[in-house]
Write a protein that holds these residues in place. Sequence first.
Motif, short mmCIF file in Angstrom:
data_model
loop_
_atom_site.label_atom_id
_atom_site.label_comp_id
_atom_site.label_asym_id
_atom_site.label_seq_id
_atom_site.Cartn_x
_atom_site.Cartn_y
_atom_site.Cartn_z
N VAL A 103 -0.22 9.98 -2.61
CA VAL A 103 -1.23 9.99 -1.54
C VAL A 103 -0.58 10.22 -0.18
O VAL A 103 0.50 9.70 0.10
CB VAL A 103 -2.00 8.65 -1.54
CG1 VAL A 103 -2.83 8.48 -0.27
CG2 VAL A 103 -2.88 8.54 -2.77
N LEU A 157 0.83 -1.21 0.00
CA LEU A 157 0.00 0.00 0.00
C LEU A 157 0.86 1.26 0.00
O LEU A 157 0.49 2.28 -0.60
CB LEU A 157 -0.95 -0.01 1.20
CG LEU A 157 -2.05 -1.07 1.14
CD1 LEU A 157 -2.86 -1.08 2.42
CD2 LEU A 157 -2.96 -0.86 -0.07
N GLY A 190 0.32 3.90 -2.89
CA GLY A 190 0.04 5.27 -2.46
C GLY A 190 1.15 6.23 -2.82
O GLY A 190 0.90 7.37 -3.23
N LEU A 230 -11.51 0.24 -3.69
CA LEU A 230 -11.19 1.66 -3.79
C LEU A 230 -10.25 1.93 -4.94
O LEU A 230 -9.60 1.02 -5.48
CB LEU A 230 -10.60 2.17 -2.47
CG LEU A 230 -9.38 1.43 -1.88
CD1 LEU A 230 -8.08 1.89 -2.52
CD2 LEU A 230 -9.32 1.59 -0.37
N SER A 231 -10.19 3.20 -5.32
CA SER A 231 -9.32 3.65 -6.39
C SER A 231 -8.30 4.64 -5.82
O SER A 231 -8.67 5.53 -5.04
CB SER A 231 -10.15 4.32 -7.49
OG SER A 231 -9.32 4.96 -8.45
N VAL A 232 -7.04 4.48 -6.21
CA VAL A 232 -5.97 5.39 -5.78
C VAL A 232 -5.51 6.13 -7.03
O VAL A 232 -5.06 5.52 -8.01
CB VAL A 232 -4.80 4.61 -5.16
CG1 VAL A 232 -3.76 5.59 -4.59
CG2 VAL A 232 -5.29 3.67 -4.07
N HIS A 254 -8.92 5.43 5.01
CA HIS A 254 -10.15 5.57 4.22
C HIS A 254 -10.92 4.25 4.17
O HIS A 254 -12.15 4.22 4.34
CB HIS A 254 -9.81 6.00 2.79
CG HIS A 254 -9.51 7.45 2.64
ND1 HIS A 254 -8.32 8.02 3.02
CD2 HIS A 254 -10.26 8.47 2.16
CE1 HIS A 254 -8.35 9.32 2.77
NE2 HIS A 254 -9.52 9.62 2.25
N ALA A 255 -10.20 3.17 3.94
CA ALA A 255 -10.87 1.86 3.81
C ALA A 255 -11.47 1.42 5.14
O ALA A 255 -12.60 0.91 5.18
CB ALA A 255 -9.86 0.82 3.31
N GLY A 284 0.55 4.57 2.61
CA GLY A 284 -0.20 3.37 2.94
C GLY A 284 -1.18 3.58 4.07
O GLY A 284 -2.32 3.09 4.03
N VAL A 335 -7.81 9.07 -2.57
CA VAL A 335 -8.34 7.72 -2.40
C VAL A 335 -9.86 7.82 -2.55
O VAL A 335 -10.51 8.58 -1.83
CB VAL A 335 -7.99 7.15 -1.01
CG1 VAL A 335 -8.58 5.74 -0.86
CG2 VAL A 335 -6.47 7.12 -0.81
N THR A 371 -2.75 6.30 4.85
CA THR A 371 -3.88 7.09 4.38
C THR A 371 -4.89 6.22 3.63
O THR A 371 -6.10 6.35 3.81
CB THR A 371 -3.39 8.24 3.48
OG1 THR A 371 -2.50 9.08 4.25
CG2 THR A 371 -4.56 9.08 2.98
N ILE A 372 -4.39 5.33 2.79
CA ILE A 372 -5.28 4.40 2.07
C ILE A 372 -6.06 3.55 3.08
O ILE A 372 -7.28 3.39 2.97
CB ILE A 372 -4.48 3.50 1.13
CG1 ILE A 372 -3.85 4.32 0.00
CG2 ILE A 372 -5.37 2.40 0.54
CD1 ILE A 372 -2.88 3.54 -0.88
#
Length: 393
Positions: free
Chosen positions: A240, A231, A235, A328-330, A269-270, A263, A335, A265-266
């Motif tokens: 990101v 991730l 990211g 999800l989409s990066v 969100h998830a 990573g 994100v 931050t991703i």
Amino acid sequence: STHEPLFGKTLLYIANIGQHEDFDAARKKAEKLGAKKVFIEDLRSEFVQEFIWPALQANAVYEDRYLLGTSIARPCIARRQVQIARSEGAQYVSHGATGKGNDQIRFELTCYALYPHVIAPWRIPEFYSRFRGRKDLMEYAETHGIPVPVTPRAPWSMDANLMHISYESGILENPKNHAPSDLYQMTTNPEDSPNEPDVLEIDFAKGVPVKVTHVKEGKSKDTALEIFCYLNEIGGKHGVGRIDIVENRFIGMKSRGIYETPGGTILLHAHLDIETFTMDREVRKIKQGLGIKLSELIYNGFWYSPECEFVRHCIDKSQENVEGRVQLSVFKGQVYILGRESPKSLYNEELVSSVKSLGYICSNSQQYIVWVKIIHFSFMPKIIRILSKDHVP
């Protein structure tokens, strides 16, 4: 220190928590400077599983923006330092944190919780009288042939680990100064990032990620360390997790910090998405407050405190049903949540539909509105009168 009459033999300890560092060179440097024994410990897996994951379960964010990458690493580093000190029979443990920052507190509170004797050079008058700042230390290092990564051309300090890189001090101390474009090391400038998004699926169990899959490439990672590193890679490629903030230090001053946490931050969100999908509303309200409290405890260095242990236990309990998959989409520094599914979802598509079971929903909504009206218009005026200073029974 290597002062034999005062301190006896000196042991050196370096924690590998994911920073890009030449550990062989560090070992040689330590031995050249007089260390009798060198310990280079790979703590990456335990850093992710025992420290980053609990912070993720809490959605721990300090003052709404900082994901605590430096703060959460300190108890991990200090714990192993104490373990080595005990096994080697060392009388003292020491750290190089300055007397103005948060890290001195984070290291020392961990050490004092586990080991009673700490040396902090930056608070010893003989030391800080001689070295009044980083410039004095850099000059001393140059005079004595000690290589250091900070130079007058890159006058800021940097702390790197698996979770993030932080930058502060030097030219960044003026909060109006923009960060130089060559400062960032973990993330690509979003403007220069790929023009195609990476779509990922992240599977959660009990509030922690157990698998990440790249939808297009079919690539999967399923161990904690591999998940986090992957991730970070995705990211970082898309820029990101960059933030530039002024924060409140525990010791009572404001400081400016720049952070890269791709990573983390991703995952934030998830996790927020799957948690809302599976957790009871009232439980989540309480848990949100606990998350804020845990963020403050981590930032201030209280990981090994009774209150932090209690809060972590409560948050862990709240995650029992946080299970499922988030897609999800990066892309270009952002994100985007695309969808989610869970066997423990509290979402009822039929119940929420504006087409199905409309009469049922309307009748229940009517009852709800009646109860709100009774509570608000019947009881609230009485409560207000009772609380009024002029009210006489």
